[in-house]
Structures are given as structure tokens and as C-alpha cells.
Write a protein that holds these residues in place. Structure first.
Motif, PDB file in Angstrom:
ATOM      1  N   PRO A  39       0.834  -1.215   0.000  1.00 52.68           N
ATOM      2  CA  PRO A  39       0.000   0.000   0.000  1.00 52.68           C
ATOM      3  C   PRO A  39       0.864   1.258   0.000  1.00 52.68           C
ATOM      4  N   SER A  40       0.760   2.046  -1.055  1.00 50.00           N
ATOM      5  CA  SER A  40       1.631   3.216  -1.212  1.00 50.00           C
ATOM      6  C   SER A  40       1.443   4.236  -0.096  1.00 50.00           C
ATOM      7  N   ARG A  41       0.211   4.524   0.247  1.00 48.00           N
ATOM      8  CA  ARG A  41      -0.064   5.629   1.176  1.00 48.00           C
ATOM      9  C   ARG A  41       0.334   5.324   2.618  1.00 48.00           C
ATOM     10  N   GLU A  42       0.691   4.074   2.910  1.00 49.97           N
ATOM     11  CA  GLU A  42       1.131   3.728   4.265  1.00 49.97           C
ATOM     12  C   GLU A  42       2.626   3.960   4.466  1.00 49.97           C
ATOM     13  N   HIS A  43       3.284   4.491   3.453  1.00 48.60           N
ATOM     14  CA  HIS A  43       4.726   4.715   3.532  1.00 48.60           C
ATOM     15  C   HIS A  43       5.047   6.159   3.160  1.00 48.60           C
ATOM     16  N   ALA A  44       5.990   6.722   3.867  1.00 53.94           N
ATOM     17  CA  ALA A  44       6.343   8.128   3.656  1.00 53.94           C
ATOM     18  C   ALA A  44       7.106   8.351   2.366  1.00 53.94           C
ATOM     19  N   THR A  45       7.902   7.369   1.962  1.00 56.21           N
ATOM     20  CA  THR A  45       8.716   7.496   0.755  1.00 56.21           C
ATOM     21  C   THR A  45       8.773   6.168   0.020  1.00 56.21           C
ATOM     22  N   PHE A  46       9.162   6.218  -1.262  1.00 57.04           N
ATOM     23  CA  PHE A  46       9.371   4.982  -1.998  1.00 57.04           C
ATOM     24  C   PHE A  46      10.564   4.227  -1.426  1.00 57.04           C
ATOM     25  N   GLU A  47      11.598   4.948  -1.002  1.00 56.86           N
ATOM     26  CA  GLU A  47      12.781   4.297  -0.439  1.00 56.86           C
ATOM     27  C   GLU A  47      12.416   3.410   0.746  1.00 56.86           C
ATOM     28  N   GLU A  48      11.461   3.838   1.534  1.00 52.19           N
ATOM     29  CA  GLU A  48      11.026   3.054   2.693  1.00 52.19           C
ATOM     30  C   GLU A  48      10.449   1.711   2.245  1.00 52.19           C
ATOM     31  N   ILE A  49       9.613   1.747   1.210  1.00 56.45           N
ATOM     32  CA  ILE A  49       9.047   0.508   0.665  1.00 56.45           C
ATOM     33  C   ILE A  49      10.145  -0.369   0.068  1.00 56.45           C
ATOM     34  N   ALA A  50      11.016   0.240  -0.733  1.00 53.67           N
ATOM     35  CA  ALA A  50      12.047  -0.525  -1.444  1.00 53.67           C
ATOM     36  C   ALA A  50      13.019  -1.190  -0.472  1.00 53.67           C
ATOM     37  N   ARG A  51      13.418  -0.475   0.582  1.00 47.09           N
ATOM     38  CA  ARG A  51      14.341  -1.066   1.558  1.00 47.09           C
ATOM     39  C   ARG A  51      13.717  -2.279   2.242  1.00 47.09           C
ATOM     40  N   SER A  52      12.453  -2.156   2.610  1.00 50.65           N
ATOM     41  CA  SER A  52      11.762  -3.272   3.244  1.00 50.65           C
ATOM     42  C   SER A  52      11.679  -4.466   2.303  1.00 50.65           C
ATOM     43  N   PHE A  53      11.336  -4.200   1.053  1.00 55.64           N
ATOM     44  CA  PHE A  53      11.220  -5.271   0.058  1.00 55.64           C
ATOM     45  C   PHE A  53      12.561  -5.936  -0.201  1.00 55.64           C
ATOM     46  N   LEU A  54      13.589  -5.137  -0.477  1.00 56.42           N
ATOM     47  CA  LEU A  54      14.900  -5.695  -0.797  1.00 56.42           C
ATOM     48  C   LEU A  54      15.546  -6.364   0.412  1.00 56.42           C
ATOM     49  N   GLY A  55      15.240  -5.854   1.609  1.00 57.31           N
ATOM     50  CA  GLY A  55      15.796  -6.443   2.829  1.00 57.31           C
ATOM     51  C   GLY A  55      15.264  -7.830   3.109  1.00 57.31           C
ATOM     52  N   SER A  56      14.103  -8.161   2.520  1.00 52.84           N
ATOM     53  CA  SER A  56      13.521  -9.489   2.739  1.00 52.84           C
ATOM     54  C   SER A  56      14.021 -10.508   1.729  1.00 52.84           C
ATOM     55  N   ALA A  57      14.874 -10.076   0.805  1.00 48.68           N
ATOM     56  CA  ALA A  57      15.342 -10.957  -0.268  1.00 48.68           C
ATOM     57  C   ALA A  57      16.762 -11.451   0.007  1.00 48.68           C
ATOM     58  N   ASP A  58      16.942 -12.750  -0.047  1.00 49.84           N
ATOM     59  CA  ASP A  58      18.272 -13.335   0.099  1.00 49.84           C
ATOM     60  C   ASP A  58      18.839 -13.604  -1.293  1.00 49.84           C
ATOM     61  N   HIS A  59      19.053 -12.505  -2.027  1.00 42.08           N
ATOM     62  CA  HIS A  59      19.504 -12.602  -3.408  1.00 42.08           C
ATOM     63  C   HIS A  59      20.510 -11.484  -3.681  1.00 42.08           C
ATOM     64  N   PRO A  60      21.262 -11.583  -4.776  1.00 43.36           N
ATOM     65  CA  PRO A  60      22.212 -10.512  -5.098  1.00 43.36           C
ATOM     66  C   PRO A  60      21.501  -9.175  -5.235  1.00 43.36           C
ATOM     67  N   PRO A  61      22.140  -8.079  -4.841  1.00 39.97           N
ATOM     68  CA  PRO A  61      21.513  -6.752  -4.962  1.00 39.97           C
ATOM     69  C   PRO A  61      21.274  -6.402  -6.428  1.00 39.97           C
ATOM     70  N   PRO A  62      20.200  -5.676  -6.712  1.00 40.26           N
ATOM     71  CA  PRO A  62      19.882  -5.326  -8.104  1.00 40.26           C
ATOM     72  C   PRO A  62      20.958  -4.435  -8.718  1.00 40.26           C
ATOM     73  N   LYS A  63      21.284  -4.712  -9.945  1.00 34.97           N
ATOM     74  CA  LYS A  63      22.189  -3.867 -10.712  1.00 34.97           C
ATOM     75  C   LYS A  63      21.423  -2.894 -11.607  1.00 34.97           C
ATOM     76  N   VAL A  64      20.182  -3.275 -11.930  1.00 35.91           N
ATOM     77  CA  VAL A  64      19.325  -2.434 -12.759  1.00 35.91           C
ATOM     78  C   VAL A  64      17.937  -2.395 -12.138  1.00 35.91           C
ATOM     79  N   ALA A  65      17.337  -1.203 -12.098  1.00 34.41           N
ATOM     80  CA  ALA A  65      15.961  -1.062 -11.640  1.00 34.41           C
ATOM     81  C   ALA A  65      15.203  -0.190 -12.642  1.00 34.41           C
ATOM     82  N   VAL A  66      14.055  -0.669 -13.095  1.00 34.32           N
ATOM     83  CA  VAL A  66      13.162   0.111 -13.954  1.00 34.32           C
ATOM     84  C   VAL A  66      11.851   0.268 -13.206  1.00 34.32           C
ATOM     85  N   LEU A  67      11.470   1.515 -12.949  1.00 32.27           N
ATOM     86  CA  LEU A  67      10.309   1.803 -12.115  1.00 32.27           C
ATOM     87  C   LEU A  67       9.296   2.646 -12.872  1.00 32.27           C
ATOM     88  N   GLY A  68       8.092   2.144 -13.000  1.00 32.79           N
ATOM     89  CA  GLY A  68       7.000   2.913 -13.577  1.00 32.79           C
ATOM     90  C   GLY A  68       6.432   3.839 -12.523  1.00 32.79           C
TER      91      GLY A  68
END
Length: 335
Positions: A39-68
Motif C-alpha cells: 500500500p503506497s499511502r502507508e509509507h512516507a517514501t518509496f525508499e522506505e518501501i524498497a528497503r523493506s522489500f529488498l531487505g527481505s530478499a536473500d539474493h544478489p543486490p539489483p544492478k538495474v531497476a526500472v520503475l513505472g
């Protein structure tokens, strides 16, 4: 010479005023590693959402990101139209430790995604479906806002052109819509755009308009509208016929939606067809297809031409993610 590709993973996303969809793929974009709808409106910034999402992944960090992003992109930065979020490609790459970030208008990624759809998520409103090559195609999406984009055929492929067409002046077609314009101009004295009508909040405004014209509601209906998502409840009441004012709002919404889709097709001469995407399309357009088609085709001397343009509803909620992934693959192949 063989292209070397990109190590690490690929992050793609579709950032909307209501929901943000994120997906993480392997470095070649072949295998889905992780996905989430937040839910977008429950977060102050996109970075807050992205950090939470990426922090839950046990995978190599993204080298490329395409965001609509639901908003115009200027100088590699964007302000989300219906959110207080500001995004900047360079700052995002730095703060999230990403190799490269590319921001793209959300309807541009959705339009690109429409070129990669399986048949079972495309519902034609007539006998034909929009073409995947040879002719230009238009894409329209009503949701938290109203998005529009072009797929222009250049002779060998479709070029994706974003627009902010949802913010053009709303044009009344008859006496009822003149009355509607006058009603909306009191709410929005600076500018009444199509987005003020063709969005979730726009449906709510249409309902208020018909209530103001004498469509009094029962206390039970008023209580339902005060609980949960008001606009979704109006759509439900209107489609079921449980509320007269809501039913009129849904009918007029579908008609004006079709009219603006037809406007977009005419301006682009989108003889290849029109894709209608978004959650509202899956409900109101399919539920009121006659009103939508009548609005689309009623163009006076061009009515016959409009009747030949194929229209289809896209039921896939991940169409924007599909488009972002296709664009990410283009970037990788260009390395």
C-alpha cells in the motif's frame, strides 16, 4: 560479439497512488525471485518501501531497476501525482545501492507491457482484439488517476510515448454533463480535467452529483459508504443496482470513459486498437460495456471509423511490471 549481460538481479516496479508492485528477477530477467504488492499511502517514501522489500530478499543486490511512476518524468526525476513522493534516479541508486535506476511514466510501462500479454488476460469488447504490430495502438487506464499512452508503429516496432492526457480539460457532451461540469467546477475551481471524473475519486464525485440532483440514499447505504473504501462501495452498489444514485454514477462513468478512450484513439489515429487497463476497467468497463462502447463510438461523422477500431480490457494487474521488465531487458542487452 556476444553481449556480456548484467550480474546481480533486476528490480522492476509499478508505483501507483494506491499500490506499489515490486518484483525481483534474476540477472537475465528469466526467473522471478520475489514479488510484493504494497500500500503506497502507508509509507512516507518509496525508499522506505524498497528497503523493506529488498531487505527481505536473500539474493544478489539489483544492478538495474526500472520503475513505472504515476507522473511525468523530467530530468531523470519525478513527483508522483497522487502521492507526496519525490523520486530521483541518481539519489535512488545511491540510497538503495543500485547499479542503475530508470524512471518511466507508469502508463508507458503499462503500454509496453500490453505488447507482451498472453491471450487469456485480454478481453475484447468486440469481435477483434488490438494488434501487436503494423498499426498504432492507444492505452488508457483509470485508477487512482487517469493515465494515457501511445504505442506508435514506426514501420518495424512500436515506440512507447507517455502523455499526461488525463489532465486535459473535461468536455461536456450534453446538458447533463454541462450540469456535471458546473458541479465539479465548484469543487475544482482552477481546472476540471478528465481525471477529476475518470478516477476512483471521480466515481465518488459522480455519485455525489446524482445525490445532489435528488438521489437521496437510505441510512443503510450511507452507513456502508462511511465504512471502508467509499469509491469501491459505490462501484459495487452501482453495478448491482442496489443504489439508484450509484447506478447512474457507474453508467455515466462508463460512458465518459468510453468517450475519452475514443478521443485518445482519434488524436493518435490508433487504428490498431485501444487497450483499457487498470482495476476499474476489470469491473466497470466489463460490467457496463454497452455504455463504454456507445461513448467510444459516438463521434458524429467518424462513428463508422470508430466502430472498426478494436478495444480490449486487460485483466492482468501485472501489466506494468511486464512492461518494466521488458524495458530492463532492453537495457541489459544494450550493455
Amino acid at each position: 560479439m556476444k553481449k556480456r549481460g548484467v550480474s546481480g538481479s533486476i528490480l522492476v516496479g509499478d508505483i501507483g497512488g494506491t499500490r506499489t508492485r515490486l518484483s525481483l528477477y534474476d540477472g537475465r530477467g528469466k526467473r522471478l525471485l520475489l514479488e510484493a504488492v504494497l500500500p503506497s499511502r502507508e509509507h512516507a517514501t518509496f525508499e522506505e518501501i524498497a528497503r523493506s522489500f529488498l531487505g527481505s530478499a536473500d539474493h544478489p543486490p539489483p544492478k538495474v531497476a526500472v520503475l513505472g511512476v504515476a507522473g511525468p518524468i523530467r530530468n531523470r526525476a519525478a513527483t508522483v501525482t497522487n502521492l507526496p513522493w519525490k523520486l530521483d534516479e541518481v539519489k535512488l541508486a545511491r540510497s538503495l545501492s543500485l547499479g542503475r535506476v530508470v524512471l518511466v511514466n507508469d502508463l508507458a510501462v503499462a503500454a509496453r507491457g500490453c505488447l507482451h500479454l498472453p491471450a487469456d488476460v485480454v478481453v475484447p469488447l468486440g469481435e477483434a482484439r488490438p494488434t501487436s504490430k503494423g498499426r498504432s495502438v492507444a492505452v488508457i487506464a483509470a485508477g487512482t488517476g487517469l493515465g494515457e499512452a501511445h504505442l506508435v508503429w514506426d514501420g518495424s516496432r512500436h515506440l512507447v510515448l507517455p502523455t499526461e492526457g488525463g489532465h486535459v480539460d473535461f468536455a461536456a457532451r450534453d446538458a447533463l454533463e454541462v450540469e456535471l461540469f458546473q458541479f465539479l467546477s465548484k469543487r475544482f475551481p482552477d481546472h476540471v480535467s478528465y481525471e477529476r471524473v475518470l478516477s476512483g475519486d471521480g466515481l465518488g464525485a459522480l455519485y455525489d452529483f446524482f445525490v445532489a440532483r435528488g438521489g437521496r440514499e437510505t441510512k443503510a447505504t450511507e452507513r456502508r459508504l462511511s465504512e471502508g473504501d467509499r469509491n469501491a462501495t459505490i462501484a459495487e452498489l452501482g453495478l448491482s443496482g442496489a443504489s439508484r444514485a450509484a447506478a447512474k454514477a457507474v453508467d455515466l462513468f462508463a460512458s465518459i470513459y468510453g468517450a475519452e478512450a475514443g478521443n485518445l484513439a482519434l488524436k493518435q489515429l490508433a487504428l490498431g486498437g485501444v487497450f483499457v487497463v487498470g482495476n476499474i476497467a476489470r469491473h466497470i468497463v466489463l460490467g457496463r460495456r454497452k455504455q463504454f462502447l456507445d461513448g467510444f463510438r459516438k463521434k458524429g461523422r467518424f462513428a463508422a471509423l470508430m466502430a472498426e477500431i478494436p478495444i480490449a480490457v486487460v485483466t492482468d494487474p501485472l501489466v506494468g511490471v511486464r512492461g518494466a521488465l521488458a524495458m530492463a531487458k532492453d537495457l541489459i542487452e544494450a550493455v
